[in-house]
Motif scaffolding. Structure first.
Motif, mmCIF file in Angstrom:
data_model
loop_
_atom_site.group_PDB
_atom_site.id
_atom_site.type_symbol
_atom_site.label_atom_id
_atom_site.label_comp_id
_atom_site.label_asym_id
_atom_site.label_seq_id
_atom_site.Cartn_x
_atom_site.Cartn_y
_atom_site.Cartn_z
ATOM 1 N N ASP A 147 0.872 -1.186 0.091
ATOM 2 C CA ASP A 147 -0.062 -0.048 0.056
ATOM 3 C C ASP A 147 1.020 1.153 0.085
ATOM 4 N N ASN A 148 1.051 1.856 -1.141
ATOM 5 C CA ASN A 148 2.073 2.881 -1.336
ATOM 6 C C ASN A 148 1.805 4.072 -0.554
ATOM 7 N N TYR A 149 0.516 4.354 -0.416
ATOM 8 C CA TYR A 149 0.035 5.771 0.171
ATOM 9 C C TYR A 149 0.509 5.749 1.356
ATOM 10 N N ASP A 150 0.083 4.242 2.088
ATOM 11 C CA ASP A 150 0.400 4.272 3.610
ATOM 12 C C ASP A 150 1.913 4.255 3.810
ATOM 13 N N PHE A 151 2.828 3.716 2.694
ATOM 14 C CA PHE A 151 4.212 3.776 2.688
ATOM 15 C C PHE A 151 4.708 5.169 2.860
ATOM 16 N N GLY A 152 4.176 6.032 1.862
ATOM 17 C CA GLY A 152 4.643 7.369 2.186
ATOM 18 C C GLY A 152 4.195 8.155 3.084
ATOM 19 N N ALA A 153 2.847 7.695 3.827
ATOM 20 C CA ALA A 153 2.293 8.284 4.832
ATOM 21 C C ALA A 153 3.376 8.036 6.076
ATOM 22 N N ASN A 154 3.826 6.721 6.218
ATOM 23 C CA ASN A 154 4.746 6.532 7.258
ATOM 24 C C ASN A 154 6.335 7.308 7.046
ATOM 25 N N ALA A 155 6.543 7.559 5.978
ATOM 26 C CA ALA A 155 7.679 8.156 5.773
ATOM 27 C C ALA A 155 7.432 9.689 6.163
#
Length: 344
Positions: A147-155
């Motif tokens: 889930d790349n949106y979640d990936f970016g949100a973690n960053a």
């Protein structure tokens, strides 16, 4: 809304072909094999856009382990260009299709360039499973990734905490890569909603290359000394950004958060040159993508949305998390990341 299916629920879709696995851990037992039955050899090909990258070596290790569970009649191969080039990767898919493999696993260099090659493979009766970086409009039967949106949100969450909740930051990415664009979008959206004091003032195209990343980041640092952080949406940007900051003697002034992991990234984390990297599980992604390819190549009585191919779910997403140098002081955690698999 995206349909999200947890990676560890893969058993439902594989019709008892295999179970869930992570990292180098033991996997569920494969179906019992009748030694009296001689099975026809089946080739499955993994095609990537930077062959030799450690991330894809981990994916391929998962694919190989899945193949071992499926039987001795299964063989696998890793193909693709050494440099990030979508046209060369499309050609690799066409060359692999000519071998008439039982299935193809593809991580797409960008969102559209591989569509024609993937379509030709499907028309030739070869099931294609996307993984890691999607080509959603290509007709591929399924996609396994993060889930790349979640990936970016973690960053974004990590960046905000590390720079004190305010300041100017930038993003390194390769435009056209849907996975990276989703990570960048997740990063910006989280900051907008949760840390309005952190502003994304630049998005840098580093072409997925360490040297190019160093060049564009150095230019940014010199043009805007107020930059407090860099987020790279792929595995090559953080080493390049760190090299630029080191040359300009500003490592202590800039927070660098990368994506994925490699030997170089692990060393930079341990040295404190980068503050963190967001990681998913490439081994499991490759493992599950192989199992999906096998399921697609072997139709069962379960109705399929893509006949004549077997039933597979449209999307399987896994999670992501922050890895830091402090965490790598734990020997058990370090051991998980510091020994990349060899490709043979």
């Amino acid at each position: 809304m995206k349909k999200i299916i947890a990676l560890c629920m893969a058993g439902f879709m594989l019709a008892n072909v295999a179970g869930c696995s992570s990292g180098a851990a033991n996997t569920a037992a494969a179906p019992a094999q009748d030694s009296s039955v001689v099975r026809e050899n089946e080739l499955y090909s993994m095609v990537v856009f930077t062959k030799g990258a450690e991330y894809f070596n981990w994916c391929y290790a998962g694919m190989k382990d899945a193949a071992k569970l499926l039987g001795d009649h299964i063989t696998v191969e890793l193909q693709g260009p050494a440099e990030w080039d979508a046209s060369l990767e499309a050609r690799a898919v066409e060359q692999v299709t000519a071998k008439k493999p039982a299935g193809i696993l593809v991580s797409a260099a960008d969102e559209t360039t591989l569509n024609s090659a993937i379509g030709k493979a499907l028309s030739a009766g070869v099931p294609v499973i996307g993984f890691d970086s999607d080509a959603a409009d290509s007709g591929r039967l399924s996609y396994v990734g993060t889930d790349n949106y979640d990936f970016g949100a973690n960053a974004a969450k990590a960046m905000s905490e590390m720079i004190g909740g305010e300041g100017q930051v930038a993003i390194c990415l390769v435009p056209g890569s849907i996975a990276q664009e989703e990570r960048a979008a997740g990063f910006k959206e989280w900051l907008s909603e949760n840390a309005p004091g952190v502003q994304v003032v630049s998005e840098l195209n580093d072409e997925g290359d360490v040297a190019k990343s160093e060049t564009v980041c150095a230019a940014l640092f010199q043009a805007n000394p107020q930059i407090k952080g860099i987020f790279s949406t792929h595995g090559y940007g953080a080493p390049g950004a760190a090299a630029a900051a080191r040359t300009l003697n500003i490592l202590e002034n800039v927070v660098i958060i990368g994506s994925d992991y490699s030997s170089a990234v692990i060393e930079l984390l341990q040295a404190g040159d980068i503050e963190g990297t967001i990681v998913d599980d490439p081994y499991l992604i490759g493992y599950e993508a192989m199992m999906l390819a096998y399921a697609a190549a072997h139709p069962t009585e379960i109705p399929s949305a893509n006949p004549p191919f077997g039933h597979v779910p449209p999307i399987i997403y896994g999670g992501s998390s922050l890895l830091t140098g402090e965490m790598l002081k734990d020997e058990a955690i370090l051991a998980k990341y510091q020994n990349p698999p060899a490709v043979n």
